[in-house]
Design a protein around this motif. Structure first.
Motif, mmCIF file in Angstrom:
data_model
loop_
_atom_site.group_PDB
_atom_site.id
_atom_site.type_symbol
_atom_site.label_atom_id
_atom_site.label_comp_id
_atom_site.label_asym_id
_atom_site.label_seq_id
_atom_site.Cartn_x
_atom_site.Cartn_y
_atom_site.Cartn_z
ATOM 1 N N CYS A 1 0.891 -1.242 0.002
ATOM 2 C CA CYS A 1 -0.143 0.047 -0.007
ATOM 3 C C CYS A 1 0.920 1.216 0.084
ATOM 4 O O CYS A 1 1.819 1.331 0.809
ATOM 5 C CB CYS A 1 -0.933 0.107 1.278
ATOM 6 N N TYR A 2 0.409 2.329 -0.821
ATOM 7 C CA TYR A 2 0.692 3.515 -0.668
ATOM 8 C C TYR A 2 -0.152 4.256 0.100
ATOM 9 O O TYR A 2 -1.185 4.410 -0.254
ATOM 10 C CB TYR A 2 1.136 4.259 -2.186
ATOM 11 N N PRO A 3 0.295 5.229 0.918
ATOM 12 C CA PRO A 3 -0.394 6.103 1.701
ATOM 13 C C PRO A 3 -0.801 7.239 1.017
ATOM 14 O O PRO A 3 -1.731 8.022 1.371
ATOM 15 C CB PRO A 3 0.282 6.348 2.829
ATOM 16 N N GLU A 4 -0.245 7.582 -0.243
ATOM 17 C CA GLU A 4 -0.485 8.873 -0.953
ATOM 18 C C GLU A 4 -0.369 8.596 -2.369
ATOM 19 O O GLU A 4 0.397 7.657 -2.606
ATOM 20 C CB GLU A 4 0.113 10.011 -0.478
ATOM 21 N N CYS A 5 -0.768 9.330 -3.347
ATOM 22 C CA CYS A 5 -0.546 9.357 -4.681
ATOM 23 C C CYS A 5 0.750 9.919 -4.801
ATOM 24 O O CYS A 5 1.111 10.857 -4.709
ATOM 25 C CB CYS A 5 -1.537 9.979 -5.391
ATOM 26 N N TYR A 6 1.739 9.157 -5.449
ATOM 27 C CA TYR A 6 3.177 9.827 -6.044
ATOM 28 C C TYR A 6 3.075 10.164 -7.664
ATOM 29 O O TYR A 6 4.164 10.257 -7.750
ATOM 30 C CB TYR A 6 4.103 8.481 -5.767
ATOM 31 N N CYS A 7 2.084 9.994 -8.128
ATOM 32 C CA CYS A 7 2.059 10.436 -9.732
ATOM 33 C C CYS A 7 2.308 11.792 -9.824
ATOM 34 O O CYS A 7 1.476 12.744 -9.706
ATOM 35 C CB CYS A 7 0.864 9.741 -10.504
ATOM 36 N N GLY A 8 3.441 12.167 -10.230
ATOM 37 C CA GLY A 8 3.786 13.570 -10.632
ATOM 38 C C GLY A 8 2.769 14.370 -11.604
ATOM 39 O O GLY A 8 2.589 15.365 -11.864
ATOM 40 N N CYS A 9 2.131 13.523 -12.504
ATOM 41 C CA CYS A 9 1.244 13.906 -13.511
ATOM 42 C C CYS A 9 -0.137 14.255 -12.951
ATOM 43 O O CYS A 9 -0.637 15.105 -13.450
ATOM 44 C CB CYS A 9 0.923 12.937 -14.632
ATOM 45 N N VAL A 10 -0.634 13.570 -11.941
ATOM 46 C CA VAL A 10 -1.993 13.898 -11.306
ATOM 47 C C VAL A 10 -2.076 14.186 -9.985
ATOM 48 O O VAL A 10 -3.123 14.334 -9.234
ATOM 49 C CB VAL A 10 -3.083 12.747 -11.748
ATOM 50 N N LYS A 11 -1.116 14.101 -9.022
ATOM 51 C CA LYS A 11 -1.305 13.952 -7.521
ATOM 52 C C LYS A 11 -1.973 15.169 -6.970
ATOM 53 O O LYS A 11 -2.328 15.212 -5.964
ATOM 54 C CB LYS A 11 -0.094 13.614 -6.582
ATOM 55 N N LYS B 1 -8.852 5.811 -0.095
ATOM 56 C CA LYS B 1 -7.909 6.351 1.084
ATOM 57 C C LYS B 1 -6.296 5.951 0.833
ATOM 58 O O LYS B 1 -5.482 6.480 1.284
ATOM 59 C CB LYS B 1 -8.254 6.116 2.473
ATOM 60 N N ARG B 2 -6.253 4.840 0.140
ATOM 61 C CA ARG B 2 -4.603 4.536 -0.237
ATOM 62 C C ARG B 2 -4.740 3.794 -1.720
ATOM 63 O O ARG B 2 -5.792 3.380 -2.219
ATOM 64 C CB ARG B 2 -4.424 3.415 0.697
ATOM 65 N N CYS B 3 -3.450 3.613 -2.040
ATOM 66 C CA CYS B 3 -3.258 2.679 -3.208
ATOM 67 C C CYS B 3 -2.972 1.361 -2.661
ATOM 68 O O CYS B 3 -1.983 1.113 -1.885
ATOM 69 C CB CYS B 3 -2.229 3.175 -4.174
ATOM 70 N N ALA B 4 -3.592 0.110 -2.954
ATOM 71 C CA ALA B 4 -3.252 -1.013 -2.560
ATOM 72 C C ALA B 4 -3.276 -2.032 -3.724
ATOM 73 O O ALA B 4 -4.105 -1.853 -4.620
ATOM 74 C CB ALA B 4 -4.511 -1.329 -1.640
ATOM 75 N N MET B 5 -2.099 -2.948 -3.760
ATOM 76 C CA MET B 5 -2.112 -3.922 -4.715
ATOM 77 C C MET B 5 -1.785 -5.190 -4.022
ATOM 78 O O MET B 5 -0.967 -5.231 -2.890
ATOM 79 C CB MET B 5 -1.033 -3.725 -5.500
#
Length: 185
Positions: free
Chosen positions: A119-129, A172-176
Motif C-alpha cells: 500500500c501507498y499512503p498517498e498518490c506519488y504520480c507527478g502527473c496527477v497527484k 484512501k490508499r493505493c493497494a495492490m
C-alpha cells in the motif's frame, strides 16, 4: 500545435506501439500532445483524456498491459530498501513487521508466505497527484508495472500484481496484492 515531448506521453505512445496499437499511438500523439512545460492542470486533463481514449479503444486486459509499461521508474531504489528488511527477516511475517516499522513511503500487510498487500499512503504520480479530482482506474494501472518491477527485484522471481484500491479513484490508499510462487525464505 503543442509539442509532444512530455515523458508521460512518450512512454504511453511507446507502450501502445509495443503492444500492437500503432494507430492508437498516432492518435494519442496527434489529438492529445503533452509538452514538458505543461501545467499541472493540463497534465491532469491529459490524463483524463488519455483514459477515455484507452477505454474507448481497448479491452481492460489490453489497457492494463499498455499502462503497466508506463512506469516512471524501475522500482530498484525501493526494492533495495525492501531487500535490507527481507534479508534481516526469518519469515515473511517478520519482513512485513520490520518493513512497516522502518518505512513510511509504503506499508505491507501479510497475507501468506507468497502473498502480500502493498500500500501507498498517498498518490506519488507527478502527473496527477496535485489535482484533488478522481480519474478512472485506467490511469493507475501503471502502478501495477511499478510494483511488478520492484517485487521481481526483491524476490528474484515473477510476481503477479492485482490492483485493489487507488487514491485517484476515491480510495484512501493505493493497494495492490503481490503474489509469487512459494519457496521457503
Amino acid at each position: 500545435m503543442s509539442k509532444n515531448d512530455n515523458a508521460h506521453s512518450l512512454r504511453l505512445a511507446e507502450s501502445l506501439k509495443n503492444n500492437h496499437c500503432p494507430a492508437l499511438a498516432e492518435q494519442l500523439e496527434a489529438q492529445y500532445p503533452l509538452s514538458k512545460s505543461a501545467t499541472i492542470e493540463k497534465k491532469f486533463e491529459w490524463a483524463r483524456q488519455t483514459c477515455a481514449l484507452l477505454e474507448a479503444n481497448l479491452a481492460e486486459e489490453e489497457i492494463i498491459k499498455v499502462r503497466k509499461e508506463c512506469i516512471c521508474n524501475d522500482g530498484k531504489s525501493n526494492a533495495k530498501k525492501m531487500l535490507k528488511y527481507l534479508n534481516r527477516a526469518e519469515c515473511m511475517k517478520d519482513f512485513v513487521d520490520v518493513f512497516n516499522q522502518g518505512e513510511n513511503f509504503a506499508s505491507l500487510k501479510y497475507i501468506s508466505e507468497n502473498k502480500l498487500l502493498f500500500c501507498y499512503p498517498e498518490c506519488y504520480c507527478g502527473c496527477v497527484k496535485r489535482i484533488p479530482e478522481n480519474l478512472t482506474k485506467t490511469w493507475c494501472y501503471c502502478t501495477i508495472g511499478n510494483a511488478e518491477s520492484m517485487f521481481r527485484e526483491v524476490f528474484q522471481k515473477d510476481v503477479s500484481v492485482t490492483q485493489k484500491e487507488s487514491i485517484k479513484t476515491g480510495a484512501k490508499r493505493c493497494a495492490m496484492v503481490e503474489e509469487w510462487s512459494y519457496a521457503a525464505h
